[in-house]
Design a protein around this motif. Sequence first.
Motif: not given
Length: 682
Positions: A615-618, A657-659, A678-681
């Motif tokens: 979730f936080s990544l998205s 954290s994403l990087g 990327i697709e799920s976001a």
Amino acid sequence: MNNLAILCVDDETIILDSFTEQLRRNLGKTCEIEAAQSGKEALELIEELQGEGLEIALVVSDQIMPGMKGDELLRKIHDLYPKTLKIMLTGEADAQALGKAVNEANLYRYIAKPWDETDLILTVKEALRSYSQEQQLAEQNQELKKLNVQLEQLNASLEQKVVDRTLELQKAALAAEVANKAKSVFLANMSHELRSPLNSILGFAQLLMRSSTLDPKDKDNVEIISRSGEHLLTLINNVLDLSKIEAGRTVLNEINFDLRQLLEDLEQMFRLKAEDKGLQLVFDLPVDLPQYVRTDEVKLRQCLINLLNNAIKFTSEGGVSVRVRKQKATTAELGNSQQEISYLGDRKVPETIDLPAKRICAACLFLEFEIEDTGAGIPAVEIDTIFEAFTQIKSQNKYQEGTGLGLAITRSFIQLMGGEIAVKSEVGNGTIFSFDVAVSSVDAAEVETKQQMRREIGLEANQPRYRILIVDDKWDNRQLLIRLLSSLNFELKEASNGTEAVDIWEVWQPHLIWMDVRMPVMDGCEATRKIRFQESQKQGEFAIDRTAIIAITASTFEEERSLILEAGCDDFVRKPFRDKIIFEKMAEFIGVRYIYEEEPLQLAAAVSAEPVSEFSLSQDLSTMPQEWIEEMYEAAQSIDNEKILQLISQIPPARDSLGQTLKDWASIFRCDRIIDLIESAN
Ligand code: ADP
């Protein structure tokens, strides 16, 4: 011989007549008798007679005559006709005139007046005989001289021929040497030209096979590309091997290896092939066959592959057996080069197979291999020629695929490994090839095990960010290394020739340079020399770290190896290379430490300690510009790690954290996870 004449000269007519009359009576049949009453007349007459084709064999002259005296006449005659014999006829013993005539006219005899007819005739006959002999001798001499001249001419022409032939041979030898050199250069170039594109084919295929996003069908296709590339490489290598053998440039590269593993691999490799043809394949290995040995593994493998390939190719029913036995030379017998051969297994070597004299080596151990098939067999008349290059059996036309080089190379390799190969065959019943090689038995610890063959999938933590410079004039080749190395998070730069490489080295100080050898503008050796020179200059000014330089060469020639090392390269790698060797060399020369697959604990440590939630990544992802997201998606789909890393570097520190997560995924080849994110976001 011409007609002979005798000239009598006297001023007193009575004497002259009586004299000539006596001569005509006795010798008139054999020669003309002519008369003259003075020296002058005599000289004229001689000339006249000569003109008529008469040869004046003898002049008999009185001494005391008015006008020209006898000795003077005879001297003149001698000057003009040295061959003519001269006799003086005189009433007084004029010693002075006689002496003159002897010295100056080469007087033959002197006859005193009054003369005795018998004496006169005998003397004149003797003179004529002597004259004829002289003439004959002169003629023979002339003939000999002619022959001599001919001989000399012949000799000279022979010498010329020898000189010409020597020159021709020298020219031919020179031409052969030039042709040989041209062949070597051609082979070196051909090797380079063929290996470079193959490097890309094999390398990118290997890279693709590492990819986790490739679907199984595509993976199969990539495997086919890889196998075909390997096959092509084998063919190229065969032709090059033979040329190298012919040029005497083949060397033994002994390594320690697992013999059983090698034989198992071969069994696996040929099992399918044999089954496809409905043939049995039996590997018969004795229990005490040494597992780890030292010899040239690559050459041994190639010999076995050649023989097994042939055995299966030329057999349509029955099968193929491979037997390996150990022969042991006892230490006591090493000195006199005889060996006690202990055969293991229940089979004796067929008596018809002539076991050659073995070279005794420190190894004290020979392995004997036998490859037996129940195939077509080889006709006795052709059996002696099959080890010659480009030989194929005529009666086997239907099988004529291959180059006819396999056995020639096999025999040379076996001889290089200290052994010999023999063949026994019967048409319709099959063939046995048997050969032996000298090996030494080694410990397991001395062998690189499969464990050590694990695949590198990341870099251990706490290492510097290594700067690696990739130098190659071909874009494809650079890309191959860039893709391979960027997946492990090295910092990379590229140069397309030596000049660029030196410039980049100066400002960027890479830890290591992968240096192609042949390049336009400035080749790899020259660039290396320049870098080493500048390093030595700078060393005096301030401490700099020495850059490791590893050459990459497509050449198979040993000479190039010494040139590369002399230029200052630390090592070299041959094209086409396996990625394993690239990683190993970097570990060896700059101390890179890797994380390997099948090391879950270490791998986990390499990935962020605290997994970040999807979730936080998205959420973080959604804060990035759309263009950036699209580029990242594309880069992940084409497994372009360099691009991924470049995009990651644009992520603001607040989204670290994403990087970090993307970086971790990239380093373990999980581009699929980036794509999923990327697709799920969206
Ligand atoms: P290639 O197999 O590429 O033609 P090789 O040098 O390996 O070349 O073999 C030369 C020839 O020897 C083959 O073409 C074949 O005619 C004959 N030959 C080799 N091995 C066998 C075998 N096991 N049985 C019958 N013939 C063979």
